[in-house]
Motif scaffolding. Structure first.
Motif, PDB file in Angstrom:
ATOM      1  N   GLU A  89      30.622  36.073  40.013  1.00  0.00           N
ATOM      2  CA  GLU A  89      31.501  36.574  38.957  1.00  0.00           C
ATOM      3  C   GLU A  89      30.794  36.614  37.611  1.00  0.00           C
ATOM      4  OE1 GLU A  89      34.445  37.947  39.358  1.00  0.00           O
ATOM      5  OE2 GLU A  89      34.151  37.657  41.515  1.00  0.00           O
ATOM      6  N   THR A 149      34.400  41.696  45.155  1.00  0.00           N
ATOM      7  CA  THR A 149      34.608  41.124  43.840  1.00  0.00           C
ATOM      8  C   THR A 149      36.089  40.814  43.727  1.00  0.00           C
ATOM      9  OG1 THR A 149      35.159  43.184  42.700  1.00  0.00           O
ATOM     10  CG2 THR A 149      32.830  42.685  42.967  1.00  0.00           C
ATOM     11  N   ASN A 150      36.480  40.137  42.672  1.00  0.00           N
ATOM     12  CA  ASN A 150      37.893  39.823  42.494  1.00  0.00           C
ATOM     13  C   ASN A 150      38.719  41.067  42.206  1.00  0.00           C
ATOM     14  OD1 ASN A 150      37.449  37.128  42.919  1.00  0.00           O
ATOM     15  ND2 ASN A 150      37.304  36.591  40.754  1.00  0.00           N
TER      16      ASN A 150
END
Length: 447
Positions: A296, A444-445
């Motif tokens: 992140e 990814t988030n």
């Protein structure tokens, strides 16, 4: 005294000598065993290659023999041709002929495979084989017959003359011109294939083999001085240290490479288009230390880098990690649509989160300011109903992708899990047909 020493050393030396002889014998036996195994492997791969080439010829004949209205048999025959030509390519890869000019034959098989696959997956009831495609099949039928005869001749030479692939391998790597039946046979096949008249494969196949170059872009031609200024601005370099070289001079795909060694000793290089001076790639060749940055954090660094360098409205869609490097794939986001053809790859060093690489070739090739985004004819909930009931959807986006025929299509992108893995499934937003399915390599988030 000497007698006592010799009486002690002689048995020891004798034992050592016998041990060395035994060790050498065992080593030689192991070497011979490995050579026999390699020879058997090569012989099997060549036998399978000859067998599958013969079957390709037969399947092409079967496809041509049936009625022009026999779409089912056409599909079956073409699927078999695709499968067999793929297997033949794999068998060629197992043979020790990497130093031989066998590229013409390998490319022909690759094109046959792609042609057969593309033709077989389409709806032949609505889009049957064209006259041009049937003509191609007839030509390929004749060509594969000739190739099979030549391969049979090589096989007969191997059997009659007791040729070994290890000898062929040595002949290929020798600095001197060495006569070898296997080498000469493969060279003959490749030469003959290279002399075949080119076929019209159609745009969907030919586009797969177009050289991946930056297209000729509109823009004012730049000079060496312009490239130096652009490189200095992009990477904050000392302009006096920047060296610029021109690539592809006299062609439609000229470019410039700017390189410099920074004060810390890291070499940095950038490629720019000759028209417009647009960045093609950026690379910092510094060594990367042990990983200290998580995904992140690295993605946030990549986001900031792209924003700072003028690549706005980019969305991270994939991530993979290798050797302390994080590689992010970004695509442009137009309103609520992800434009997958407009792709940029960003490389982040995971020791400190610094961006040390960028590749924008596909973005430059595909970027269009006036690209159209037609409204979906099918509602999202109706498209979702066509998914596997066991597929657990976590997110839905609109996406513009290129399908297997290199056509741009608007889709609903469904992200979710099934069988323990995460996938993206792209359903045509007009028809609900599955245009593509892919495993998400790293999420990814935002996904």
């Amino acid at each position: 005294m000497y007698r006592r020493i010799s009486s002690v050393l002689f048995p020891i030396m004798t034992v050592l000598l016998i041990g060395a002889i035994i060790w050498g014998y065992q080593l030689n036996q192991q070497k011979n065993s490995v050579m026999v195994q390699s020879e058997n492997h090569y012989q099997r791969a060549f036998h399978d290659l000859s067998y599958n080439m013969d079957r390709i010829h037969s399947e092409l004949g079967n496809t041509l023999a049936v009625s022009s209205a026999s779409e089912g048999m056409h599909r079956k025959g073409l699927m078999n041709v695709w499968r067999l030509s793929s297997e033949a390519q794999n068998e060629i890869a197992q043979l020790p002929i990497r130093t031989l000019p066998f590229t013409e034959t390998e490319e022909l098989l690759s094109r046959i495979s792609k042609f057969a696959y593309q033709a077989s997956i389409r709806d032949l009831t609505k889009n049957p084989l064209t006259d041009e495609e049937k003509k191609n099949l007839q030509t390929l039928y004749k060509n594969t017959e000739e190739i099979n005869k030549d391969l049979d001749n090589v096989q007969m030479s191997v059997l009659n003359d007791h040729l070994k692939w290890s000898d062929a391998e040595m002949a290929m790597t020798s600095d001197k011109e060495v006569k070898n039946g296997i080498v000469d046979g493969f060279r003959s096949v490749n030469k003959k294939v290279g002399e075949y008249p080119p076929l019209e494969w159609g745009p969907s196949v030919s586009s797969l083999y177009e050289q991946r170059q930056v297209r000729k872009l509109n823009g004012v031609p730049v000079t060496t001085a312009d490239v130096k200024r652009k490189a200095q601005k992009f990477a904050d370099l000392n302009q006096e240290e920047i060296q610029v070289t021109e690539n592809g001079k006299g062609t439609d795909h000229r470019s410039y490479t700017a390189s410099a060694v920074q004060s810390n000793g890291h070499k940095v290089s950038m490629d720019f288009t000759a028209d417009g001076g647009l960045l093609i790639s950026y690379n910092d060749e510094r060594e990367v230390g042990p990983k200290k940055v998580d995904r992140e954090t690295a993605m946030n660094k990549a986001d900031q880098f792209l924003e700072k360098k003028g690549y706005r409205e980019m969305e991270a869609v994939a991530y993979n990690e290798y050797d302390n490097l994080g590689n992010f794939t970004y695509v442009r986001q137009h309103e609520d649509v992800l434009v997958y053809p407009e792709k940029i790859t960003v490389r982040v060093a995971l020791d400190n989160g610094e961006v040390i690489g960028l590749q924008a070739t596909e973005f430059l090739n595909e970027h269009q300011e006036d690209r159209e985004f037609p409204a979906p004819k099918m509602k999202m909930k109706d498209a979702k109903a066509k998914l596997n009931p066991d597929f657990k959807v976590s997110m839905v986006r609109k996406a513009l992708i290129k399908n297997e025929f290199s056509d741009e299509v608007m889709c609903y992108q469904f992200v979710g899990k099934i069988n323990g893995s995460q996938y993206r499934i792209y359903l045509n937003s007009d028809t609900g047909i599955e245009e593509a399915v892919e495993v998400v390599p790293g999420q990814t988030n935002r996904l």
